[in-house]
Design an enzyme around this catalytic site. Structure first.
Site, short mmCIF file in Angstrom:
data_model
loop_
_atom_site.label_atom_id
_atom_site.label_comp_id
_atom_site.label_asym_id
_atom_site.label_seq_id
_atom_site.Cartn_x
_atom_site.Cartn_y
_atom_site.Cartn_z
N CYS A 114 0.82 -1.23 0.00
CA CYS A 114 0.00 0.00 0.00
C CYS A 114 0.85 1.27 0.00
CB CYS A 114 -0.94 0.00 1.19
SG CYS A 114 -1.97 -1.46 1.21
N HIS A 259 -4.03 6.75 1.39
CA HIS A 259 -4.25 5.38 0.91
C HIS A 259 -5.64 4.94 1.37
CE1 HIS A 259 -4.16 1.20 0.25
NE2 HIS A 259 -4.02 0.88 1.51
N ASN A 289 -9.94 -1.43 -1.56
CA ASN A 289 -8.51 -1.16 -1.41
C ASN A 289 -7.78 -1.67 -2.66
OD1 ASN A 289 -5.80 -1.18 -0.73
ND2 ASN A 289 -6.10 -2.06 1.30
O1 UT7 Z 1 -4.01 -1.52 3.16
C1 UT7 Z 1 -3.72 -1.86 4.47
C2 UT7 Z 1 -4.24 -3.18 4.76
N1 UT7 Z 1 -5.45 -3.39 5.43
C3 UT7 Z 1 -6.00 -2.63 6.40
O2 UT7 Z 1 -5.62 -1.53 6.70
C4 UT7 Z 1 -7.15 -3.24 7.14
C5 UT7 Z 1 -7.09 -2.93 8.60
N2 UT7 Z 1 -8.15 -3.55 9.33
C6 UT7 Z 1 -9.45 -3.26 9.18
O3 UT7 Z 1 -9.79 -2.43 8.36
C7 UT7 Z 1 -10.46 -3.91 10.06
O4 UT7 Z 1 -9.79 -4.63 11.07
C8 UT7 Z 1 -11.42 -4.87 9.30
C9 UT7 Z 1 -12.35 -4.08 8.40
C10 UT7 Z 1 -10.65 -5.88 8.46
C11 UT7 Z 1 -12.29 -5.64 10.29
O5 UT7 Z 1 -13.00 -4.74 11.11
P1 UT7 Z 1 -13.00 -4.90 12.69
O6 UT7 Z 1 -13.91 -3.90 13.21
O7 UT7 Z 1 -11.58 -4.89 13.15
O8 UT7 Z 1 -13.64 -6.34 12.85
P2 UT7 Z 1 -13.04 -7.61 13.59
O9 UT7 Z 1 -11.94 -8.20 12.81
O10 UT7 Z 1 -12.80 -7.26 15.01
O11 UT7 Z 1 -14.29 -8.57 13.51
C12 UT7 Z 1 -15.54 -8.27 14.14
C13 UT7 Z 1 -16.52 -9.37 13.79
C14 UT7 Z 1 -15.95 -10.78 14.00
O12 UT7 Z 1 -16.98 -11.58 14.52
P3 UT7 Z 1 -17.07 -11.91 16.10
O13 UT7 Z 1 -15.78 -12.57 16.43
O14 UT7 Z 1 -17.23 -10.57 16.76
O15 UT7 Z 1 -18.28 -12.78 16.18
C15 UT7 Z 1 -15.60 -11.23 12.61
O16 UT7 Z 1 -15.66 -12.63 12.46
O17 UT7 Z 1 -16.87 -9.30 12.41
C16 UT7 Z 1 -16.68 -10.58 11.80
N3 UT7 Z 1 -16.32 -10.38 10.40
C17 UT7 Z 1 -17.22 -10.23 9.43
N4 UT7 Z 1 -18.58 -10.24 9.45
C18 UT7 Z 1 -19.20 -10.04 8.27
C19 UT7 Z 1 -15.08 -10.27 9.86
N5 UT7 Z 1 -15.16 -10.06 8.54
C20 UT7 Z 1 -16.50 -10.03 8.25
C21 UT7 Z 1 -17.21 -9.84 7.06
N6 UT7 Z 1 -18.56 -9.84 7.12
N7 UT7 Z 1 -16.61 -9.62 5.88
#
Ligand code: UT7
Length: 332
Positions: A114, A259, A289
């Site tokens: 990125c 980004h 992204n």
């Molecule tokens: O370019 C640089 C690279 N990437 C980034 O910068 C990404 C950085 N990270 C993020 O943007 C966020 O961490 C995410 C968008 C990937 C995830 O958001 P979050 O608020 O951190 O969610 P989480 O990983 O804490 O997950 C919350 C819940 C989980 O369920 P439980 O354990 O609370 O029951 C996940 O299993 O959301 C669930 N989950 C989803 N649900 C529906 C994870 N992915 C999904 C999905 N759809 N696609």
């Protein structure tokens, strides 16, 4: 010493639009979850197998040359930033050069995810200032869609990424009122496995096994929460560093083109830096992204829409896999 400027920008995205609802038909996710957590509404995927990052780059380079007022044949070096090269080797820059008819023109692939555009900008700037090259095609292009895991297990990563390409023609200018002011980049490999694609890997013998496919080692994997934490710490830190070194206050900025990894990350970063929300460019809702393409794609669109104008003071921060991060300050 010559002064470096972005002489023209171009971008290209494939025509296939994939909405959050389309993804929700393939695995357990929802439009509501994706929009709330990331700001993404849709992304683009290549239309068919056989289209690589270098193919997406061709129209982006042509548009950038047109906007720079140069012929493609005037490009004297290519820097190709991508984490999804067409093939393992040779680099996508070689394929691109061939497709553009630039036989003999040097082509450098860089792998800085990125932050790839910022790393490339720093290299192009050094080349131009020392007089080595005059018109560098700095490309960021990605085909993510062929690596994603379209099952429940891969949903955290899959919803985020889209395909796309953008190009900046970077060259010398004598105009005192425009040009690249500074680029600062960093890396910390202690986070390398927090966001990576493990296989196929030259570190393993054989590089690819059926087991790796079954274990999903061939898809990108991410510790999202940790990446989020790092991104929201490092993007403001490096932005502050670049602004302070150049004696620029946030109020003097006309635009911030960050980004596009997650709208929440960029809102957090701009709040931390106390940048007015209307100065921050977001296009993640349309493209997800697009990694190395993300900053030049957002900047190119902002120019096209008349939102970024010649002479504007623009900050471009990034954070991504590696970990790598950085920020650039530009007078467009
Ligand atoms: O370019 C640089 C690279 N990437 C980034 O910068 C990404 C950085 N990270 C993020 O943007 C966020 O961490 C995410 C968008 C990937 C995830 O958001 P979050 O608020 O951190 O969610 P989480 O990983 O804490 O997950 C919350 C819940 C989980 O369920 P439980 O354990 O609370 O029951 C996940 O299993 O959301 C669930 N989950 C989803 N649900 C529906 C994870 N992915 C999904 C999905 N759809 N696609």
């Amino acid at each position: 010493m010559a002064r470096t400027a972005i002489l023209g920008l171009g971008h290209y995205v494939p025509s296939k639009v994939v909405t959050n609802d389309d993804l929700a038909k393939m695995f357990d996710t929802s439009d509501e979850w994706i929009q709330q957590r990331t700001g993404i509404k849709e992304r683009r995927y290549i239309e068919e197998s056989g289209i690589g990052a270098s193919d997406l780059a061709v129209p982006a380079v042509e548009m950038a040359c047109e906007n720079a007022g140069i012929e493609v044949a005037e490009i004297d070096a290519i820097i190709f930033a991508t984490l999804s090269p067409d093939f393992n080797f040779p680099g996508s820059g070689c394929f691109l050069g061939d497709k553009l008819g630039l036989a003999g023109v040097p082509a450098l692939d860089i792998r800085n995810q990125c932050s790839g555009f910022l790393y490339g900008l720093q290299i192009a700037d050094a080349w131009i200032r020392c007089g080595m090259y005059e018109r560098v095609a700095l490309v960021g292009a990605e085909v993510h869609s062929t690596a994603l895991d379209f099952s429940d297990e891969g949903r955290d990563v899959t919803v985020l990424f889209g395909d796309g390409a953008a190009c900046a023609i970077v060259g010398a200018t004598e105009d005192e009122n425009r040009g690249l002011i500074d680029v600062e980049v960093h890396a910390d490999g202690s986070g390398a496995k927090e966001l990576w694609l493990e296989g196929p890997a030259s570190a393993y013998k054989p590089r690819l096994t059926h087991e790796m496919i079954d274990n999903k080692t061939v898809h990108p994997a991410m510790n999202g929460r940790n990446v989020f934490r790092w991104a929201t710490a490092k993007m403001p830190e490096v932005s502050q560093s670049v602004l302070e070194r150049n004696g620029v206050t946030v109020d003097e900025l006309d635009l911030v083109v960050p980004h596009q990894a997650n709208k929440r990350i960029n809102e957090f970063v701009s709040q931390k830096l106390q940048i007015a929300p209307e100065k921050v460019v977001h296009n993640i809702q349309k493209y997800g992204n697009t990694t190395a393409a993300s900053i030049p794609l957002a900047l190119s669109e902002a120019v096209q829409e008349g939102r970024a104008k010649k002479g504007d003071l623009i900050l471009m921060p990034a954070f991504g896999a590696g970990f790598t991060w950085g920020a650039a300050l530009l007078r467009l």
